[in-house]
Enzyme design. Structure first.
Site, PDB file in Angstrom:
ATOM      1  N   ASN A   7       0.862  -1.184   0.000  1.00  0.00           N
ATOM      2  CA  ASN A   7       0.000   0.000   0.000  1.00  0.00           C
ATOM      3  C   ASN A   7       0.899   1.235   0.000  1.00  0.00           C
ATOM      4  OD1 ASN A   7      -1.864   1.998   0.442  1.00  0.00           O
ATOM      5  ND2 ASN A   7      -2.414   1.359   2.522  1.00  0.00           N
ATOM      6  N   LYS A   9      -0.006   4.294  -0.321  1.00  0.00           N
ATOM      7  CA  LYS A   9      -0.696   5.481   0.223  1.00  0.00           C
ATOM      8  C   LYS A   9      -0.480   6.678  -0.721  1.00  0.00           C
ATOM      9  CE  LYS A   9      -0.268   3.404   4.720  1.00  0.00           C
ATOM     10  NZ  LYS A   9      -0.334   3.548   6.165  1.00  0.00           N
ATOM     11  N   HIS A  91      -9.817   0.858   4.572  1.00  0.00           N
ATOM     12  CA  HIS A  91      -8.576   1.118   5.316  1.00  0.00           C
ATOM     13  C   HIS A  91      -8.882   2.077   6.468  1.00  0.00           C
ATOM     14  CE1 HIS A  91      -4.570   2.499   6.289  1.00  0.00           C
ATOM     15  NE2 HIS A  91      -4.108   1.430   5.647  1.00  0.00           N
ATOM     16  N   GLU A  93      -7.368   4.538   7.641  1.00  0.00           N
ATOM     17  CA  GLU A  93      -7.142   5.957   7.348  1.00  0.00           C
ATOM     18  C   GLU A  93      -8.361   6.546   6.629  1.00  0.00           C
ATOM     19  OE1 GLU A  93      -3.399   5.656   5.295  1.00  0.00           O
ATOM     20  OE2 GLU A  93      -2.400   5.112   7.160  1.00  0.00           O
ATOM     21  N   GLY A 169       1.268   2.341  10.608  1.00  0.00           N
ATOM     22  CA  GLY A 169       2.037   3.582  10.512  1.00  0.00           C
ATOM     23  C   GLY A 169       2.616   4.044  11.841  1.00  0.00           C
ATOM     24  N   GLY A 230       2.772  -1.152   4.288  1.00  0.00           N
ATOM     25  CA  GLY A 230       2.731   0.256   3.952  1.00  0.00           C
ATOM     26  C   GLY A 230       4.130   0.821   3.790  1.00  0.00           C
TER      27      GLY A 230
HETATM   28  P1  PGA Z   1       2.381   0.413   7.626  1.00  0.00           P
HETATM   29  O1  PGA Z   1       0.998   0.604   6.858  1.00  0.00           O
HETATM   30  O2  PGA Z   1       2.999  -0.860   7.121  1.00  0.00           O
HETATM   31  O3  PGA Z   1       3.170   1.621   7.275  1.00  0.00           O
HETATM   32  O4  PGA Z   1       2.043   0.328   9.083  1.00  0.00           O
HETATM   33  C1  PGA Z   1       0.151  -0.461   6.569  1.00  0.00           C
HETATM   34  C2  PGA Z   1      -1.138   0.082   6.051  1.00  0.00           C
HETATM   35  O5  PGA Z   1      -1.578   1.154   6.540  1.00  0.00           O
HETATM   36  O6  PGA Z   1      -1.757  -0.519   5.167  1.00  0.00           O
END
Ligand code: PGA
Length: 246
Positions: A7, A9, A91, A93, A169, A230
């Site tokens: 992902n 983002k 997701h 977010e 994140g 991510g």
């Molecule tokens: P991260 O994000 O690996 O940076 O924690 C994963 C995601 O939000 O899909």
């Protein structure tokens, strides 16, 4: 073989994606099961550069409407026609920052399936919910609301990603035991609402601060079928290392 979904983002311009793929595609194993969920504007570059190979191109979102006067939105049909094969829905977010509720998520899933896109449905609890022992309740509700009205055979095109909010994140990942518990809850809910066979067959991923250092331990969790990555996927060499480890 473990399924890997990256992902990106809101990172990478089309030019960045081109550079990224030059490095990534020359190193990734030909039998890896990988989907790169790119920003919309990088999808054309991604589809072009991965043509004929094993790396699939995904999107990170789609509209909950099919077509029409929805300025700025991207439809399921547009994604399909652009060469996208999978799309992330729900997701955390998007749930938090774009106020996507379970009704919207359910509509998005139905539109994605109608357009023959595979759905990567994200579910996961907050730290406060975990600390007050609400993880089961939260996952059950998120799954049931998202999958409402789906036929059992449609679950073949649904992947569930367990992404605890406190781990995405943040640099803090779930332990092997926490992942195992969540996977068990997810399969139990699918079994009760659909069938034992559907629960056994559904692909369940873990996402949240996965790196090359912790991926092995987390992916050893019983019942886990892969990872949603991510930040670590933004470096093509790191993503290749993770793919090779798990
Ligand atoms: P991260 O994000 O690996 O940076 O924690 C994963 C995601 O939000 O899909």
């Amino acid at each position: 073989m473990k399924k890997i979904v990256a992902n990106f983002k809101m990172n990478q311009t089309p030019t960045d994606t081109k550079k990224y793929l030059m490095t990534f595609l020359s190193r990734v194993s030909e039998d890896a099961d990988v989907t790169l969920c790119l920003p919309f504007t990088s999808i054309a570059e991604g589809v072009y550069l991965t043509r004929g190979g094993n790396v699939k191109i995904g999107a990170q979102n789609l509209s909950d409407e099919e077509k029409g006067s929805f300025t700025g939105e991207i439809s399921g049909a547009m994604l399909k026609d652009a060469g996208v094969s999978e799309v992330i829905v729900g997701h955390n977010e998007r749930r938090a920052k774009f106020k996507e509720n379970s009704k919207i998520i359910n509509k998005k899933i139905k539109i994605a399936l109608k357009n023959r896109l595979k759905v990567i449905l994200c579910v996961g609890e907050s730290l406060a919910q975990r600390n007050t022992l609400k993880t089961f309740e939260v996952l059950k509700e998120q799954l049931e609301e998202a999958l409402k009205g789906l036929y059992q055979n449609e679950l073949d095109r649904i992947v569930i990603a367990y992404e605890p909010i406190w781990a995405t994140g943040t640099g803090k990942h779930a332990t092997q035991k926490e992942v195992e518990e969540a996977v068990k809850i997810i399969r139990k809910v699918i079994s009760e609402d659909f069938s034992a066979a559907a629960a056994e067959n559904i692909c369940v991923l873990y996402g949240g601060s996965i790196t090359q250092k912790n991926c092995k331990a987390v992916m050893n969790a019983k019942g886990i079928n892969g990872a949603l990555i991510g930040a670590a996927s933004c470096d093509p060499l790191e993503l290749v290392k993770i793919i090779n480890i798990i």
